[in-house]
Enzyme design. Structure first.
Site, PDB file in Angstrom:
ATOM      1  N   HIS A 163       0.832  -1.211   0.000  1.00 43.36           N
ATOM      2  CA  HIS A 163       0.000   0.000   0.000  1.00 43.36           C
ATOM      3  C   HIS A 163       0.867   1.263   0.000  1.00 43.36           C
ATOM      4  CE1 HIS A 163      -3.096   2.912   1.087  1.00 43.36           C
ATOM      5  NE2 HIS A 163      -2.329   3.290   2.100  1.00 43.36           N
ATOM      6  N   HIS A 168       1.328   5.280  -2.149  1.00 43.63           N
ATOM      7  CA  HIS A 168       1.727   6.619  -1.698  1.00 43.63           C
ATOM      8  C   HIS A 168       3.014   7.155  -2.313  1.00 43.63           C
ATOM      9  CE1 HIS A 168      -1.347   7.241   1.347  1.00 43.63           C
ATOM     10  NE2 HIS A 168      -1.153   6.023   1.812  1.00 43.63           N
ATOM     11  N   GLU A 208      -5.954   9.404   0.174  1.00 44.64           N
ATOM     12  CA  GLU A 208      -6.292   7.969   0.122  1.00 44.64           C
ATOM     13  C   GLU A 208      -7.254   7.621  -1.011  1.00 44.64           C
ATOM     14  OE1 GLU A 208      -4.893   5.492   1.580  1.00 44.64           O
ATOM     15  OE2 GLU A 208      -3.809   6.477   3.204  1.00 44.64           O
ATOM     16  N   SER A 227      -3.522   1.212  -4.946  1.00 44.93           N
ATOM     17  CA  SER A 227      -2.859   0.014  -4.419  1.00 44.93           C
ATOM     18  C   SER A 227      -3.818  -1.158  -4.268  1.00 44.93           C
ATOM     19  CB  SER A 227      -2.205   0.325  -3.069  1.00 44.93           C
ATOM     20  OG  SER A 227      -3.198   0.601  -2.088  1.00 44.93           O
TER      21      SER A 227
HETATM   22  N1  H2B Z   1      -0.017   5.265   9.455  1.00 47.33           N
HETATM   23  C1  H2B Z   1       0.687   4.622   8.531  1.00 47.33           C
HETATM   24  N2  H2B Z   1       1.708   3.844   8.871  1.00 47.33           N
HETATM   25  N3  H2B Z   1       0.372   4.727   7.228  1.00 47.33           N
HETATM   26  C2  H2B Z   1      -0.655   5.484   6.803  1.00 47.33           C
HETATM   27  O1  H2B Z   1      -0.915   5.563   5.569  1.00 47.33           O
HETATM   28  C3  H2B Z   1      -1.428   6.198   7.784  1.00 47.33           C
HETATM   29  C4  H2B Z   1      -1.059   6.044   9.151  1.00 47.33           C
HETATM   30  N4  H2B Z   1      -2.450   6.998   7.473  1.00 47.33           N
HETATM   31  N5  H2B Z   1      -1.777   6.659  10.114  1.00 47.33           N
HETATM   32  C5  H2B Z   1      -3.038   7.920   8.400  1.00 47.33           C
HETATM   33  C6  H2B Z   1      -3.003   7.399   9.818  1.00 47.33           C
HETATM   34  C7  H2B Z   1      -4.396   8.338   7.859  1.00 47.33           C
HETATM   35  O2  H2B Z   1      -5.274   7.254   7.705  1.00 47.33           O
HETATM   36  C8  H2B Z   1      -5.139   9.439   8.614  1.00 47.33           C
HETATM   37  C9  H2B Z   1      -4.342  10.664   8.847  1.00 47.33           C
HETATM   38  O3  H2B Z   1      -5.707   8.947   9.794  1.00 47.33           O
HETATM   39 FE    FE Z   2      -2.527   5.100   3.155  1.00 48.94          FE
END
Ligand code: H2B
Ligand code: FE
Length: 301
Positions: A163, A168, A208, A227
């Site tokens: 992912h 990202h 996202e 993803s």
């Molecule tokens: N943590 C990690 N490791 N990867 C992410 O993509 C992620 C996260 N997204 N913590 C954040 C939260 C997102 O879902 C929002 C800001 O809550």
């Molecule tokens: Fe993410």
């Protein structure tokens, strides 16, 4: 207690993990696999021991982990030319991902630094939203390093290396997108609990699950779409509702577990999206302590 706003990335805690961390629950595909759980513990400990400025430890991925990576990458690559946005397609070419090798965070982080100044910092799982968003203010993306369970290559209930790296990392090499993400991060430094909830939704519906218009057609830029083979096909099928994004309006509740997204928010371009998020950020700047404001580069219109 009053919350201390971080002045640098060193002051952003990467230890507050929500969700699974090293202990998986029964609905996780790896729950009954002791070797998988031990592997997770080992990789998570590496992330916990990492210090800013040190190279990110390299992982020697196991053959079944490489197989999972290659399977997912191969399926997605068949859909990207038609359904991923052009910025993603361009950025993907900077990384030259191969199906027979899981990329290393350290190598990707170096490429990102060259293009947009973003860095990767390893993290043991789903990081607390405030810490995660605060990291973006310092152009740091917290990334997991473990692989989803091999029994379900197309599913993960949490972020994993597939992912993060496919969804990202390529987008973060795009300058306008990186500015959009940075603006969300800076806004989070001054956010109270209520405002943080809104920022989490803004992040969710852009970074996202966002789509951007190209010649009237929606193309994916959100990591949760790019993803996921199922989500990307769902987006491409055109059944979901498309709504314009207005950063100052209330956004719908986030649904994690009810299958694919019933709606996507649409940007006209990343410049337009970044301008909106910078405007939102500017509306919050008065909440950020002066010395913090001096420590982060404020996003300008
Ligand atoms: N943590 C990690 N490791 N990867 C992410 O993509 C992620 C996260 N997204 N913590 C954040 C939260 C997102 O879902 C929002 C800001 O809550
Ligand atoms: Fe993410």
């Amino acid at each position: 207690a009053t919350r201390r706003v971080p002045r640098s990335i060193e002051e952003v805690d990467n230890g507050a993990i929500l969700g699974f961390a090293a202990e998986l629950s029964e609905d996780h595909p790896g729950f009954y696999d002791a070797a998988y759980k031990q592997r997770r513990v080992d990789i998570c400990n590496l992330a916990r021991g990492h210090r800013i400025g040190e190279p990110i430890p390299r992982i020697e991925y196991l053959p079944e982990e490489v197989t999972t990576w290659g399977l997912v990458l191969g399926q997605l690559e068949a859909l990207f030319p038609q359904h991923a946005c052009k910025e993603f397609l361009h950025s993907l070419s900077l990384f030259d991902f191969r199906q027979d090798e899981v990329p290393q965070l350290e190598d990707l982080s170096r490429v990102l630094q060259r293009h947009t100044g973003f860095r990767i910092r390893p993290v043991a799982g789903l990081l607390h939203p405030r810490d995660f968003l605060n990291g973006l203010a310092f152009r740091t993306f917290h990334s997991t390093q473990y692989m989803r369970h091999a029994s379900k290559p197309n599913y993960t209930p949490e972020p994993d290396v597939v992912h993060e790296l496919i969804g990202h990392v390529p987008m973060l090499a795009d300058p306008a997108f990186a500015d959009l993400v940075h603006a969300i991060g800076v806004a989070s430094l001054g956010a109270d609990e209520q405002q943080l909830k809104h920022l989490v939704k803004l992040y969710w519906y852009t970074v996202e699950f966002g789509v951007v218009l190209e010649g009237g057609q929606p193309k994916a830029f959100g990591a949760g779409i790019l993803s996921s083979y199922g989500e990307l096909q769902h987006m491409a099928a055109g059944q979901a509702e498309l709504l314009p994004l207005d950063v100052f309006s209330p956004l719908p509740r986030i649904s994690y577990k009810d299958g694919y997204q019933p709606r996507y928010f649409v940007l006209q371009s990343f410049e337009e999206g970044a301008a909106q998020l910078k405007a939102y950020c500017r509306s919050m700047v008065h909440n950020i302590p002066d010395d913090v404001r001096a420590a982060v580069q404020l996003p300008l219109p």
